[in-house]
Scaffold this active site. Structure first.
Site, PDB file in Angstrom:
ATOM      1  N   ASN A   7      -4.298  18.442  25.089  1.00 22.29           N
ATOM      2  CA  ASN A   7      -4.156  16.999  24.991  1.00 22.29           C
ATOM      3  C   ASN A   7      -3.687  16.650  23.560  1.00 22.29           C
ATOM      4  OD1 ASN A   7      -4.789  14.296  24.389  1.00 22.29           O
ATOM      5  ND2 ASN A   7      -6.302  14.250  26.046  1.00 22.29           N
ATOM      6  N   ASP A  38       7.153  12.446  22.417  1.00 23.79           N
ATOM      7  CA  ASP A  38       8.079  12.418  23.555  1.00 23.79           C
ATOM      8  C   ASP A  38       7.274  12.316  24.845  1.00 23.79           C
ATOM      9  OD1 ASP A  38      10.157  12.670  25.300  1.00 23.79           O
ATOM     10  OD2 ASP A  38      10.514  14.800  24.923  1.00 23.79           O
TER      11      ASP A  38
HETATM   12  N1  SPD Z   1      10.571   5.417  31.495  1.00 26.00           N
HETATM   13  C1  SPD Z   1      10.680   6.769  31.103  1.00 26.00           C
HETATM   14  C2  SPD Z   1      10.273   7.040  29.714  1.00 26.00           C
HETATM   15  C3  SPD Z   1      10.272   8.499  29.494  1.00 26.00           C
HETATM   16  C4  SPD Z   1      10.366   8.900  28.101  1.00 26.00           C
HETATM   17  N2  SPD Z   1      10.170  10.305  27.947  1.00 26.00           N
HETATM   18  C5  SPD Z   1      10.979  11.131  28.712  1.00 26.00           C
HETATM   19  C6  SPD Z   1      10.685  12.573  28.465  1.00 26.00           C
HETATM   20  C7  SPD Z   1      11.921  13.358  28.247  1.00 26.00           C
HETATM   21  N3  SPD Z   1      11.680  14.511  27.466  1.00 26.00           N
END
Ligand code: SPD
Length: 288
Positions: free
Chosen positions: A143, A162
């Site tokens: 986590n 991310d």
């Molecule tokens: N609405 C989707 C937001 C997603 C952002 N992260 C995407 C992960 C890609 N590595």
């Protein structure tokens, strides 16, 4: 668990506030992990795509519009880029972009859901590319919120967040306490980068994360671009640093090394993207 292979073309839509964002293709797999529903869909337009809890995350032929923009403003500008932390990013796209830099020595990729990594490696191998076999990448199936709590101060040169939208397992990645821990473990001269949702379809969340980052860091600025599979298509990434808005000043040597390997990001693109802030959002930030 419901594994199925469907050979007929169908529409798969993400539903958000009365709007559908859909692609035509074939359902490859749908299963539930401990944390979320995971779907792999092969679309005609963007190749194989990953959805978490019915929201588009990434797709083979559109991932560059997201990952290049999240990574390069931070990695081109941080004082050093020896040690990187990625929270989330289980599809490998962010790690692949970071590993384009020879200077990068080590990346801790902290992903809560091992299933996301396993299915991304199997069905979306081009997104992580060679990152999965690069000895500089260290996978931590943990986590991310607990991870940053227990790391000592000044540990990372760059921190990349991310995650998915702030519902389900990614909710805490938008919280004040998590972002304060990130500031504490970021080295002086370092840069934090986070995906910060859409100023159109996630307006309140977008405004809030920029404001919270501005309370915690000396500088934080959003940058805008387009990710066609996400709600509204208009997306944002926000960068934060202490003492100076480091992310506004990419280093020439790194720009030269990296831009030839990018399809979307360039120094010129970045300058424009920081300046395309919608006027009402800018007014919102000016309010105290
Ligand atoms: N609405 C989707 C937001 C997603 C952002 N992260 C995407 C992960 C890609 N590595």
């Amino acid at each position: 668990m419901n594994n199925q292979l469907n050979t007929t073309l169908e529409w798969l839509d993400e539903y958000h506030q009365g709007v559908r964002y859909g692609l035509l293709g074939k359902l490859i797999l749908e299963e539930s992990s401990t944390f979320q529903k995971i779907t792999i869909f092969e679309s005609k337009r963007y190749g194989k795509a990953l959805l978490l809890d019915d929201c588009w995350m990434t797709a083979e032929k559109s991932e560059k519009y997201y990952h290049e923009c999240l990574i390069h403003p931070a990695l081109c500008s941080s004082n050093q880029i020896d040690n990187i932390l990625i929270i989330g990013g289980g599809d490998g796209g962010s790690a692949k972009e970071c590993l384009k830099y020879k200077e990068v020595k080590s990346i801790d990729l902290v992903e809560i859901d091992i299933k996301v990594i396993e299915l991304s490696k199997k069905y979306l191998p081009t997104i992580g590319g060679n990152a999965w076999s690069d000895s500089r990448l260290h996978l931590q199936i943990k986590n991310g919120i607990d991870w940053v709590k227990h790391i000592k101060e000044n540990s990372y040169d760059v921190i990349i967040i991310d995650g998915a939208d702030p519902v389900g397992p990614a909710k805490g990645l938008f919280s004040n306490s998590f972002l304060k821990d990130c500031q504490r473990i970021l080295k002086p001269g370092g840069v934090l980068a986070t995906q910060s949702e859409s100023p159109e379809s996630f307006q309140e969340i977008h405004i809030n994360i920029v404001k919270v980052l501005r309370e915690i860091f000396d500088y934080a600025d959003p940058m805008y671009g387009s990710v066609s599979i996400y709600p509204s298509g208009l997306w944002s990434w926000t960068f934060a640093s202490m003492e100076k808005p480091k992310y506004m000043y990419p280093k020439k040597s790194r720009v030269e090394e990296i831009s030839k390997n990018c399809q979307i990001w360039s120094q010129r693109w970045q300058q424009g993207a920081f300046n395309t802030i919608p006027a009402f959002i800018e007014r919102e930030f000016a309010k105290t």
